[in-house]
Design a protein around this motif. Structure first.
Motif, mmCIF file in Angstrom:
data_model
loop_
_atom_site.group_PDB
_atom_site.id
_atom_site.type_symbol
_atom_site.label_atom_id
_atom_site.label_comp_id
_atom_site.label_asym_id
_atom_site.label_seq_id
_atom_site.Cartn_x
_atom_site.Cartn_y
_atom_site.Cartn_z
ATOM 1 N N SER A 5 0.842 -1.189 0.000
ATOM 2 C CA SER A 5 0.000 0.000 0.000
ATOM 3 C C SER A 5 0.879 1.241 0.000
ATOM 4 C CB SER A 5 -0.890 0.002 1.246
ATOM 5 O OG SER A 5 -0.099 0.209 2.384
ATOM 6 N N SER A 6 0.294 2.402 -0.359
ATOM 7 C CA SER A 6 1.050 3.655 -0.358
ATOM 8 C C SER A 6 1.612 3.940 1.024
ATOM 9 C CB SER A 6 0.129 4.814 -0.786
ATOM 10 O OG SER A 6 -0.473 4.479 -2.008
ATOM 11 N N ARG A 11 6.164 4.213 4.882
ATOM 12 C CA ARG A 11 6.728 3.838 6.173
ATOM 13 C C ARG A 11 7.905 2.872 6.039
ATOM 14 N NH1 ARG A 11 3.108 1.713 10.391
ATOM 15 N NH2 ARG A 11 4.618 2.671 11.770
ATOM 16 N N GLY A 12 8.259 2.527 4.823
ATOM 17 C CA GLY A 12 9.430 1.679 4.602
ATOM 18 C C GLY A 12 9.211 0.233 5.001
ATOM 19 N N LEU A 13 7.953 -0.235 4.949
ATOM 20 C CA LEU A 13 7.685 -1.637 5.285
ATOM 21 C C LEU A 13 8.205 -2.526 4.167
ATOM 22 C CD1 LEU A 13 4.080 -1.339 6.749
ATOM 23 C CD2 LEU A 13 6.255 -1.307 7.951
ATOM 24 N N GLY A 14 8.332 -3.795 4.483
ATOM 25 C CA GLY A 14 8.837 -4.736 3.496
ATOM 26 C C GLY A 14 10.314 -4.980 3.684
ATOM 27 N N SER A 15 10.929 -5.654 2.724
ATOM 28 C CA SER A 15 12.319 -6.057 2.861
ATOM 29 C C SER A 15 13.247 -4.852 2.871
ATOM 30 C CB SER A 15 12.706 -6.968 1.707
ATOM 31 O OG SER A 15 14.100 -7.143 1.700
ATOM 32 N N ALA A 16 14.224 -4.877 3.802
ATOM 33 C CA ALA A 16 15.254 -3.840 3.821
ATOM 34 C C ALA A 16 16.449 -4.266 2.976
ATOM 35 C CB ALA A 16 15.700 -3.574 5.257
#
Lengths: 126, 130
Positions: A5-6, A11-16
């Motif tokens: 989602s936008s 918020r920088g979610l997901g894989s770093a």
């Protein structure tokens, strides 16, 4: 296709993209700790009840100081990686998680530096 | 945050403890315990750098019944985490995923940890004379 989602993207979610490095570092330190920890157990048994002068003389031998330094560095790195995983898995409250991660990293860093400094001073006869 | 009303797994309280799950969490528990155990290692090394009196305090604590009890617990934790860590490395290479293998290697890990702790205990008292 973008599945996030936008808000998630902002918020920088997901894989770093740091997971693979972490995984390898944990395995590499684990393999290194197999011989190092066995060495430590033998060393610790031989040092039971020794006095101050004997212990310092033992630690001043280059091979012992080197092995102890490598052990301490590897051990604390491995411990940090492990604590990070445990904290990320079990501390769900975000501010608490960030504080716990930073605190564990800082404390482990200070402990590692203390050990290495102590070994170096003893090895140099100070 | 959106409210999540679907069930979130795992519901640990509805599962019967099994050798797989118990050994798995024991790996983490021993890992965390050993991380706290590094405080003792640090104290020991730093005391040696400080001076004879401080080193004497550390040795006296480690030699007391309480210190020895902690050291035995850490000895078991080291051997368990070591053996189970090797089990994890074998899994990383793709070996040992069959349920019978998982059960067998789990029993081997626990037996090794118990046996190695016992051997260390005997060796330690032979060297140190309790």
């Amino acid at each position: 296709m973008e599945m996030r989602s936008s808000l998630g993207r902002v918020r920088g979610l997901g894989s770093a993209k740091e997971g693979v490095g972490h995984w390898w570092a944990q395995r590499f330190t684990a393999i290194a700790l197999v011989p190092l920890s066995i060495w430590f157990v033998f060393a610790a048994i031989s040092l039971i009840g020794v006095d101050y002068a004997t212990f310092r003389a033992w630690l001043a031998i280059f091979g012992n100081a080197l092995a102890m330094t490598v052990l301490v560095g590897t051990l604390f790195y491995h411990a940090y990686l492990g604590m990070q995983v445990v904290i990320e898995d079990y501390v769900h409250h975000e501010p608490a998680r960030v504080i716990a991660l930073l605190a564990s990293r800082f404390i482990i860093f200070v402990l590692a530096v203390s050990c290495i400094l102590a070994i170096a001073l003893v090895a140099m006869g100070r | 945050m959106p409210s999540i009303d679907r069930p979130l797994s795992p519901h640990l309280q509805v599962y019967r403890p099994q050798i797989t799950s118990v050994l798995s969490i024991l790996h983490r528990l021993t890992g965390v315990a050993l991380t706290f155990g590094t405080l003792l290692l640090t104290w020991w090394l730093v005391a040696a750098a400080y001076g004879a009196e401080e080193f004497g305090y550390a040795q006296a604590f480690l030699g007391s019944w309480f210190g020895q009890l902690i050291l035995w617990a850490f000895t078991f934790a080291v051997f368990y985490h070591l053996a189970n860590g090797i089990r994890h490395l074998l899994w990383d290479f793709g070996w040992g995923f069959e349920i019978e293998q998982v059960r067998l290697t789990g029993i081997i890990v626990v037996a090794f940890a118990a046996g190695a702790t016992l051997v260390t205990l005997i060796a330690a008292y032979a060297v140190g004379g309790a």
